[in-house]
Write a protein that holds these residues in place. Structure first.
Motif, mmCIF file in Angstrom:
data_model
loop_
_atom_site.group_PDB
_atom_site.id
_atom_site.type_symbol
_atom_site.label_atom_id
_atom_site.label_comp_id
_atom_site.label_asym_id
_atom_site.label_seq_id
_atom_site.Cartn_x
_atom_site.Cartn_y
_atom_site.Cartn_z
ATOM 1 N N GLU A 136 -51.393 14.089 41.656
ATOM 2 C CA GLU A 136 -51.141 13.055 40.647
ATOM 3 C C GLU A 136 -49.674 13.035 40.240
ATOM 4 O O GLU A 136 -49.065 11.982 40.123
ATOM 5 C CB GLU A 136 -52.028 13.287 39.401
ATOM 6 N N PHE A 137 -49.106 14.224 40.039
ATOM 7 C CA PHE A 137 -47.700 14.274 39.655
ATOM 8 C C PHE A 137 -46.825 13.722 40.773
ATOM 9 O O PHE A 137 -45.902 12.945 40.537
ATOM 10 C CB PHE A 137 -47.279 15.713 39.305
ATOM 11 N N LEU A 138 -47.154 14.083 42.008
ATOM 12 C CA LEU A 138 -46.354 13.585 43.137
ATOM 13 C C LEU A 138 -46.449 12.062 43.252
ATOM 14 O O LEU A 138 -45.501 11.411 43.677
ATOM 15 C CB LEU A 138 -46.782 14.252 44.446
ATOM 16 N N LEU A 139 -47.583 11.496 42.842
ATOM 17 C CA LEU A 139 -47.699 10.029 42.855
ATOM 18 C C LEU A 139 -46.893 9.421 41.706
ATOM 19 O O LEU A 139 -46.311 8.341 41.856
ATOM 20 C CB LEU A 139 -49.170 9.617 42.777
ATOM 21 N N ASP A 140 -46.822 10.129 40.583
ATOM 22 C CA ASP A 140 -45.991 9.653 39.460
ATOM 23 C C ASP A 140 -44.523 9.600 39.849
ATOM 24 O O ASP A 140 -43.786 8.736 39.399
ATOM 25 C CB ASP A 140 -46.141 10.579 38.245
ATOM 26 N N VAL A 141 -44.098 10.576 40.636
ATOM 27 C CA VAL A 141 -42.679 10.631 41.031
ATOM 28 C C VAL A 141 -42.541 10.236 42.508
ATOM 29 O O VAL A 141 -41.700 10.759 43.225
ATOM 30 C CB VAL A 141 -42.051 12.029 40.768
ATOM 31 N N ARG A 142 -43.365 9.285 42.908
ATOM 32 C CA ARG A 142 -43.362 8.839 44.304
ATOM 33 C C ARG A 142 -41.960 8.401 44.752
ATOM 34 O O ARG A 142 -41.566 8.595 45.896
ATOM 35 C CB ARG A 142 -44.326 7.663 44.435
ATOM 36 N N PRO A 160 -45.177 3.880 51.778
ATOM 37 C CA PRO A 160 -44.304 4.535 50.787
ATOM 38 C C PRO A 160 -44.816 4.444 49.345
ATOM 39 O O PRO A 160 -44.847 5.441 48.637
ATOM 40 C CB PRO A 160 -42.977 3.780 50.924
ATOM 41 N N PHE A 161 -45.219 3.247 48.915
ATOM 42 C CA PHE A 161 -45.656 3.064 47.535
ATOM 43 C C PHE A 161 -47.082 2.518 47.530
ATOM 44 O O PHE A 161 -47.289 1.303 47.488
ATOM 45 C CB PHE A 161 -44.696 2.124 46.792
ATOM 46 N N PRO A 162 -48.079 3.411 47.602
ATOM 47 C CA PRO A 162 -49.466 2.961 47.746
ATOM 48 C C PRO A 162 -49.969 2.234 46.513
ATOM 49 O O PRO A 162 -49.621 2.576 45.386
ATOM 50 C CB PRO A 162 -50.236 4.266 47.958
ATOM 51 N N ARG A 163 -50.816 1.248 46.763
ATOM 52 C CA ARG A 163 -51.500 0.512 45.703
ATOM 53 C C ARG A 163 -52.983 0.807 45.814
ATOM 54 O O ARG A 163 -53.599 0.525 46.853
ATOM 55 C CB ARG A 163 -51.239 -0.989 45.857
ATOM 56 N N THR A 164 -53.519 1.418 44.758
ATOM 57 C CA THR A 164 -54.940 1.779 44.740
ATOM 58 C C THR A 164 -55.518 1.290 43.406
ATOM 59 O O THR A 164 -54.738 0.899 42.527
ATOM 60 C CB THR A 164 -55.114 3.307 44.849
ATOM 61 N N PRO A 165 -56.853 1.298 43.259
ATOM 62 C CA PRO A 165 -57.402 0.786 41.988
ATOM 63 C C PRO A 165 -56.780 1.461 40.768
ATOM 64 O O PRO A 165 -56.561 0.830 39.744
ATOM 65 C CB PRO A 165 -58.891 1.117 42.091
ATOM 66 N N ALA A 166 -56.473 2.733 40.881
ATOM 67 C CA ALA A 166 -55.997 3.479 39.725
ATOM 68 C C ALA A 166 -54.491 3.353 39.506
ATOM 69 O O ALA A 166 -53.976 3.812 38.492
ATOM 70 C CB ALA A 166 -56.372 4.951 39.883
ATOM 71 N N ARG A 167 -53.767 2.747 40.446
ATOM 72 C CA ARG A 167 -52.316 2.877 40.341
ATOM 73 C C ARG A 167 -51.560 1.741 41.029
ATOM 74 O O ARG A 167 -51.831 1.394 42.166
ATOM 75 C CB ARG A 167 -51.955 4.227 41.018
ATOM 76 N N PHE A 168 -50.616 1.139 40.285
ATOM 77 C CA PHE A 168 -49.667 0.245 40.936
ATOM 78 C C PHE A 168 -48.259 0.525 40.444
ATOM 79 O O PHE A 168 -47.400 -0.340 40.356
ATOM 80 C CB PHE A 168 -50.048 -1.228 40.764
#
Ligand code: 4AD
Ligand code: MG
Length: 434
Positions: free
Chosen positions: A116-122, A424-432
């Motif tokens: 989750e943290f790695l996705l925050d600082v993608r 590089p910048f995934p779009r998923t239901p939980a995150r854009f």
């Protein structure tokens, strides 16, 4: 600082520059100081290389700057390339001068951080070696898809992204407000492809598709890149050959051009080179029998889920093809099999390692009344598809096509556990975000 030729790290690692003075521009990946020596591992877009900096080899202020610089500082190194077995990759640069172009603050990504943290600082994590390896494979895979279709005589044409109606069912449509009216982001170029195939005969496109897919799985994105083709005067068997063709071409290209990245990611070039046509074929009925024999039988008409796809691809290294799906619950445009009214001439290409369906395609129904009836059965108003139905009124011919999820292909080629790392910048239901 005097300028030598600016060289990419990958070129140095091929051994081409031994004994020569070069200039390297990059970012500090790792650094270690020992007495009067600093070992600075620099990364650029092509790899990592160690620069050996000694206190008496460079100006005093340069050495002091190197000692102070934290990882991800931007750096320019000038020096001579030497072969050295102790250095990672077998080469290093003996620095004559080093310039820290930007002193980075303490980098937020250290060791053992949560997903989750790695996705925050993608935006920062995309600098990691693993991500750059995947991006390079992605670059090659995209080029290979274009190359394949162009070599096969397909025209690259482009559909709209904003559409008045979907092709793949209402449940995964992203609705947008279009100046007071409802519009949708495209799920597939399919309906436009059919129009374009009656104009340009053999067409393809690689671009984004959108699915408001709520399922949180390791193989669904809400925005993904779709490689799609459509061919007039062609049936399912014709386009199946192109599905095998484009997948094997992409695998071969990646194996040839990116062997180091492939190995670093846990595949081998040999594995990819062995992905050659033909792929193993099963009909849906045969797949049902295999699943029943494995004790995981499914009911007629049910979609193959990850679980069943895993069971079918178990022990296979090449993807497999499942065709002749039950007519119930299939999109309105799929052609009935004239020899078996219960099934449609549709197919999926299914890859192993839990990735599952990488291609979905079909022969298209040409009978106007049948399409209208299917639309009504799905609760759709044929009027909303009036322009599409025109295609069956003016010069309708047998045609077929498919769509390939580029991230699914890359996930499989790179052996990724989760599809999000294929982009590089995934779009998923939980995150854009970011
Ligand atoms: O099987 P699908 O839904 O088929 C179509 O859209 C057809 N109209 C294609 C055509 O005939 N032109 O989607 C095609 C492929 C799937 O096999 C899968 O690889 C990928 O698109 N895909 C997704 N990839 C990532 N995330 C998602 N949510 C995806 N949905 C489909
Ligand atoms: Mg599908």
């Amino acid at each position: 600082m005097a300028r030598g030729p600016m060289v990419a790290i990958a070129e140095i690692l091929k051994g081409a520059y031994v004994g020569r003075e070069v200039e390297l521009r990059g970012w500090i990946y790792r650094t270690r100081t020992m007495g009067g020596k600093a070992f600075v591992v620099v990364r650029d877009d092509t790899g990592i290389l160690q620069a050996a900096v000694s206190k008496d080899g460079v100006p005093a202020e340069s050495f002091e700057a190197v000692e102070r610089a934290l990882i991800e500082s931007a750096v320019v190194v000038r020096g001579t390339v030497v072969a050295d077995k102790r250095a990672p990759g077998g080469y290093e640069i003996r620095a004559a001068d080093v310039k820290i172009v930007h002193f980075a603050e303490k980098f937020p990504i250290q060791e053992d951080l949560s997903e989750e943290f790695l996705l925050d600082v993608r935006h920062l994590w995309i600098r990691s070696q693993r991500m750059t390896q995947i991006f390079r494979v992605r670059h090659t895979a995209f080029a290979a898809v274009h190359e394949y279709f162009r070599d096969q005589g397909f025209w690259e044409v482009h559909p709209p992204m904003i559409t008045p109606a979907g092709s793949e069912g209402g449940s995964t449509l992203f609705e947008i407000e279009y100046f007071g009216r409802k519009a949708y982001l495209t799920q597939s170029w399919q309906l436009y492809a059919e129009a374009l195939a009656l104009s340009m005969s053999k067409v393809y496109y690689v671009g984004p598709s959108f699915r408001a897919e709520k399922s949180r799985t390791s193989r669904h994105l809400t925005e993904y890149w779709h490689a799609e083709m459509e061919q007039a005067w062609a049936g399912m068997e014709d386009v199946l050959k192109h599905a095998e063709g484009v997948i094997s071409h992409a695998c071969r290209r990646v194996a040839e051009e990116r062997p180091d990245d492939v190995i670093a990611l846990g595949r081998t070039p040999e594995f990819l080179k062995a992905v050659t046509p033909p792929f193993e074929r099963l009909t849906y009925r045969e797949a049902m029998d295999i699943l029943t024999a494995k004790g995981v039988g499914i009911e007629w008409g049910k979609d193959l889920r990850t679980f069943e796809e895993r069971a079918l691809t178990e022990g296979r290294t090449k993807p497999i093809i499942v065709s002749h799906y039950p007519r119930v619950s299939q999109a309105f445009y799929k052609a009935r099999d004239p020899t078996d009214p219960e099934v449609v001439l549709a197919f999926d290409v299914i890859a192993g390692d839990g990735v599952g369906e990488i291609v979905g395609g079909s022969e298209r129904e040409t009978d106007l009344a049948t399409i209208e009836a299917s639309l009504r059965a799905q609760g759709e108003d044929p009027k909303a598809y009036a322009w599409y139905l025109d295609l069956r009124r003016y010069g309708s011919v047998q045609h077929a096509g498919f769509g390939m999820g580029m991230e699914r292909l890359i996930q499989w080629i790179c052996k990724l556990e989760h599809i999000r790392d294929a982009v590089p910048f995934p779009r998923t239901p939980a995150r854009f975000h970011p």
